[in-house]
Design a protein around this motif. Structure first.
Motif, short mmCIF file in Angstrom:
data_model
loop_
_atom_site.label_atom_id
_atom_site.label_comp_id
_atom_site.label_asym_id
_atom_site.label_seq_id
_atom_site.Cartn_x
_atom_site.Cartn_y
_atom_site.Cartn_z
N LEU B 88 16.55 17.09 -10.35
CA LEU B 88 15.10 16.99 -10.58
C LEU B 88 14.52 15.77 -9.88
CD1 LEU B 88 12.56 17.97 -12.27
CD2 LEU B 88 13.31 16.37 -14.04
N HIS B 89 15.18 14.63 -10.02
CA HIS B 89 14.67 13.40 -9.40
C HIS B 89 14.71 13.50 -7.87
CE1 HIS B 89 13.92 10.30 -12.55
NE2 HIS B 89 14.57 11.18 -13.29
N VAL B 90 15.83 14.00 -7.35
CA VAL B 90 15.93 14.13 -5.89
C VAL B 90 14.83 15.04 -5.38
CG1 VAL B 90 17.34 15.04 -4.00
CG2 VAL B 90 18.41 13.65 -5.80
N LEU B 162 12.76 4.48 -2.72
CA LEU B 162 12.93 3.40 -1.74
C LEU B 162 13.90 3.80 -0.65
CD1 LEU B 162 13.33 0.32 -4.11
CD2 LEU B 162 11.50 0.68 -2.43
N TRP B 163 14.68 4.78 -0.93
CA TRP B 163 15.87 4.99 -0.15
C TRP B 163 15.88 6.32 0.57
CZ3 TRP B 163 20.40 7.94 -0.48
CH2 TRP B 163 21.48 7.41 0.23
N ILE B 164 15.29 7.31 -0.07
CA ILE B 164 15.26 8.66 0.54
C ILE B 164 14.63 8.65 1.94
CG2 ILE B 164 13.93 10.81 0.37
CD1 ILE B 164 15.06 11.30 -2.30
N LEU B 170 20.04 13.18 5.40
CA LEU B 170 20.80 13.69 4.28
C LEU B 170 20.05 14.83 3.59
CD1 LEU B 170 23.54 12.59 3.63
CD2 LEU B 170 22.54 11.26 1.78
N LEU B 171 20.69 15.97 3.46
CA LEU B 171 20.06 17.10 2.79
C LEU B 171 19.90 16.84 1.31
CD1 LEU B 171 22.03 20.00 4.50
CD2 LEU B 171 19.65 19.35 4.89
N ALA B 176 22.10 15.10 -3.84
CA ALA B 176 22.22 15.31 -5.28
C ALA B 176 23.68 15.43 -5.69
CB ALA B 176 21.44 16.55 -5.70
N ASN B 177 24.48 16.07 -4.86
CA ASN B 177 25.92 16.20 -5.17
C ASN B 177 26.62 14.86 -5.12
OD1 ASN B 177 25.96 18.92 -5.69
ND2 ASN B 177 26.39 19.50 -3.56
N ASP B 178 26.39 14.11 -4.03
CA ASP B 178 27.03 12.80 -3.91
C ASP B 178 26.61 11.89 -5.06
OD1 ASP B 178 28.22 13.68 -1.64
OD2 ASP B 178 27.26 12.26 -0.27
N LEU B 179 25.33 11.92 -5.37
CA LEU B 179 24.83 11.08 -6.47
C LEU B 179 25.48 11.48 -7.79
CD1 LEU B 179 21.00 10.49 -6.09
CD2 LEU B 179 22.80 8.78 -6.32
#
Lengths: 189, 189
Positions: B88-90, B162-164, B170-171, B176-179
């Motif tokens: 949801l956040h991503v 800040l980072w996206i 990055l897809l 979301a998976n890595d996170l």
DNA sequence: CCTCAAAACTAACAATTGTTAGTTAGTTAA
DNA sequence: TTAACTAACTAACAATTGTTAGTTTTGAGG
């Protein structure tokens, strides 16, 4: 405890207001009011509003860079270094929760010292990233995108200032330990 | 794609400037300049500067609260729910990286809608906390202070804006998976 | 009591702020 | 062509901003 000079008191009070409302929304009259004096009187102690911001941010940024330098060059495992970075953040944030808000949110309002600040931050992040990469290379750390790990851990540590004041009961050591568990070992059983 | 109204364009441009400098440091003349018009002309489309901030923040806060409500009431494991919160956040942050800056840093400058915003945020955090507690009770999640876990995960997710933008390659799904791996399973091998 | 410096004060400044009033140009519909 | 509407404009406003100049108060040491 050394006596606090009037100048230090101004910077301290300002950092409280900057945390609440942000640098731009706080006026010299607000700061003076909090001290029970007039705005013009502040200028007997400080050169400008900008100088207050510089004082708050740069000293903190230098603390982080110096602390990181020590940890980076220490003889320790990479996981051990990450744990010590967590302790560094808990320690500095506990001792200056208000200043940390400016460091995080108001650095872009620095003027002369902006470049210097950005260099300090880049150095810090580079060291952090290299520790993670070394940890992956040595098999201490899982092989996931190191940028995601850097971002995830650093985001948590940088947000500590928002949260530490609400959990005053939690001891510094306990917090650093719990954070180490959660950030490094994960939360899944 | 629906056409963007002039009003929406103003809000969008404003959110870019608010991310760069913060709400208080951005003037109506700055916003107008970016659109190639005069500040007074903005008032043909919006009621006040404050209304722009409201537009940016409240819609985002409602998106999060609504998304959380769905996840909270779904038939899923607690770890599964946490993974869906990460997604949801991503998702929201990818679609509105600029607005997320105001949501995080300028909410205190809301006036009439401040209480409403604070209620939305409390509801969201309460649901989040309850998922973690349920996970501990059911043995899915380690028995560490749930406040530390809530804080750690939420800090990372709230900082995504800040980072996206720096990791456009990055897809969404990969991120979301890595996170999920890093936040839930930890980074230690 | 006097001196002197530190730190407060009053008064004002020029610039910038969000916003309003009134006007004008361009487009659409009758 | 006219009427209505949209969205731009110019000009100005009252309030607030950071800061300066010049003056007075305060308090410690001789």
């Amino acid at each position: 405890m050394k006596e606090e000079t009037r100048r230090q008191e101004i910077v301290r009070i300002a950092s409280v207001l900057f945390k609440e409302r942000g640098y731009s929304a706080v006026t010299m009259r607000d700061i003076a009011n909090e001290l029970g004096i007039k705005a013009a009187s502040l200028y007997n102690h400080i050169k400008s509003k900008q100088e207050i911001l510089h004082d708050i941010i740069i000293s903190l940024a230098e603390d982080f860079t110096a602390g990181m330098e020590l940890i980076f060059n220490a003889n320790d495992s990479n996981i051990g270094k990450l744990q010590r970075i967590i302790e560094l953040h808990v320690h500095i944030t506990t001792n200056n929760q208000y200043g940390m808000a400016s460091l995080n949110n108001d650095w872009m309002h620095l003027e002369e010292s902006l470049d210097y600040y950005l260099n300090l931050r880049t150095d810090y992040e580079d060291n952090f990233r290299n520790i993670i990469k070394s940890g992956i290379a040595s098999g201490e750390i899982i092989n996931v995108n190191p940028e995601v790990m850097l971002f995830s851990i650093l985001s948590t540590l940088r947000s500590l200032y928002l949260w530490i004041p609400k959990k005053e009961d939690l001891l510094q050591d306990t917090l650093a330990n719990d954070l180490g568990d959660v950030l490094l070992k994960g939360i899944t059983l």
